[in-house]
Scaffold this motif. Structure first.
Motif, PDB file in Angstrom:
ATOM      1  N   UNK A   1     -28.606 -36.046 -39.499  1.00  0.00           N
ATOM      2  CA  UNK A   1     -27.646 -37.084 -39.240  1.00  0.00           C
ATOM      3  C   UNK A   1     -26.410 -36.874 -40.078  1.00  0.00           C
ATOM      4  N   UNK A   2     -25.323 -36.983 -39.487  1.00  0.00           N
ATOM      5  CA  UNK A   2     -24.085 -36.851 -40.227  1.00  0.00           C
ATOM      6  C   UNK A   2     -23.444 -38.222 -40.391  1.00  0.00           C
ATOM      7  N   UNK A   3     -22.668 -38.316 -41.419  1.00  0.00           N
ATOM      8  CA  UNK A   3     -22.001 -39.571 -41.718  1.00  0.00           C
ATOM      9  C   UNK A   3     -20.525 -39.451 -41.392  1.00  0.00           C
ATOM     10  N   UNK A   4     -19.933 -40.501 -40.993  1.00  0.00           N
ATOM     11  CA  UNK A   4     -18.499 -40.497 -40.690  1.00  0.00           C
ATOM     12  C   UNK A   4     -17.713 -41.204 -41.800  1.00  0.00           C
ATOM     13  N   UNK A   5     -18.292 -41.205 -42.984  1.00  0.00           N
ATOM     14  CA  UNK A   5     -17.635 -41.850 -44.110  1.00  0.00           C
ATOM     15  C   UNK A   5     -16.579 -40.906 -44.678  1.00  0.00           C
ATOM     16  N   UNK A   6     -15.412 -41.421 -44.911  1.00  0.00           N
ATOM     17  CA  UNK A   6     -14.359 -40.669 -45.591  1.00  0.00           C
ATOM     18  C   UNK A   6     -14.070 -41.371 -46.911  1.00  0.00           C
ATOM     19  N   UNK A   7     -14.240 -40.627 -47.988  1.00  0.00           N
ATOM     20  CA  UNK A   7     -14.065 -41.177 -49.332  1.00  0.00           C
ATOM     21  C   UNK A   7     -12.926 -40.433 -50.006  1.00  0.00           C
ATOM     22  N   UNK A   8     -12.015 -41.147 -50.595  1.00  0.00           N
ATOM     23  CA  UNK A   8     -10.934 -40.538 -51.369  1.00  0.00           C
ATOM     24  C   UNK A   8     -11.463 -40.256 -52.773  1.00  0.00           C
ATOM     25  N   UNK A   9     -11.419 -38.984 -53.179  1.00  0.00           N
ATOM     26  CA  UNK A   9     -11.913 -38.582 -54.499  1.00  0.00           C
ATOM     27  C   UNK A   9     -10.880 -37.703 -55.179  1.00  0.00           C
ATOM     28  N   UNK A  10     -11.074 -37.503 -56.456  1.00  0.00           N
ATOM     29  CA  UNK A  10     -10.204 -36.633 -57.240  1.00  0.00           C
ATOM     30  C   UNK A  10     -11.024 -35.413 -57.655  1.00  0.00           C
ATOM     31  N   UNK A  11     -10.484 -34.231 -57.429  1.00  0.00           N
ATOM     32  CA  UNK A  11     -11.152 -32.970 -57.748  1.00  0.00           C
ATOM     33  C   UNK A  11     -11.343 -32.865 -59.266  1.00  0.00           C
ATOM     34  N   UNK A  12     -12.544 -32.458 -59.701  1.00  0.00           N
ATOM     35  CA  UNK A  12     -12.815 -32.329 -61.130  1.00  0.00           C
ATOM     36  C   UNK A  12     -12.115 -31.123 -61.751  1.00  0.00           C
ATOM     37  N   UNK A  13     -11.736 -30.142 -60.932  1.00  0.00           N
ATOM     38  CA  UNK A  13     -11.097 -28.938 -61.456  1.00  0.00           C
ATOM     39  C   UNK A  13      -9.570 -29.047 -61.481  1.00  0.00           C
ATOM     40  N   UNK A  14      -8.965 -29.388 -60.319  1.00  0.00           N
ATOM     41  CA  UNK A  14      -7.503 -29.361 -60.228  1.00  0.00           C
ATOM     42  C   UNK A  14      -6.874 -30.762 -60.187  1.00  0.00           C
ATOM     43  N   UNK A  15      -7.674 -31.789 -60.211  1.00  0.00           N
ATOM     44  CA  UNK A  15      -7.228 -33.194 -60.204  1.00  0.00           C
ATOM     45  C   UNK A  15      -6.439 -33.578 -58.959  1.00  0.00           C
ATOM     46  N   UNK A  16      -6.617 -32.849 -57.884  1.00  0.00           N
ATOM     47  CA  UNK A  16      -5.948 -33.201 -56.629  1.00  0.00           C
ATOM     48  C   UNK A  16      -6.780 -34.255 -55.898  1.00  0.00           C
ATOM     49  N   UNK A  17      -6.129 -35.146 -55.208  1.00  0.00           N
ATOM     50  CA  UNK A  17      -6.823 -36.164 -54.419  1.00  0.00           C
ATOM     51  C   UNK A  17      -7.174 -35.549 -53.064  1.00  0.00           C
TER      52      UNK A  17
END
Length: 106
Positions: A1-17
């Motif tokens: 099953x796949x989820x259609x959730x989109x979560x805004x996160x910040x990359x732990x390496x480059x800090x890009x959203x």
């Protein structure tokens, strides 16, 4: 099953959203994940080497005396015994001589 959730996160390496599709995603791309992994492995290797060096470099307890013989001075300075005698002959290291005994003040 796949989820259609989109979560805004910040990359732990480059800090890009970025938009993550899973809650466990930590990096924005495969490149950032690889760079973080290599950095983590490098730090572990450095830490293990420092730990091994800490074990191997131990000064013997008898080197805490006030007067040492030339072979003990060589161990303390990590040079050869003949180098210590050369330093003594050239006057670089001051010594106290008894009949057949050479002592160096710590």
């Amino acid at each position: 099953m796949s989820s259609r959730i989109d979560i805004q996160k910040r990359c732990k390496w480059c800090n890009a959203v970025f938009t993550a599709h899973k809650t466990t995603t930590e990096y924005c791309s495969h490149r950032c994940a690889n760079l973080a992994y290599k950095d983590r492995v490098r730090k572990q290797r450095i830490e293990s080497l420092q730990h091994e060096l800490g074990k191997s470099i131990k000064t013997p307890s008898n080197l805490n005396k006030e007067y040492l013989i030339p072979s003990e001075v060589a161990k303390l300075l990590n040079v050869g015994r003949t180098s210590i005698y050369r330093y003594i002959r050239n006057g670089v290291i001051k010594v106290i001589r008894f009949e057949r005994k050479t002592l160096v003040r710590r």
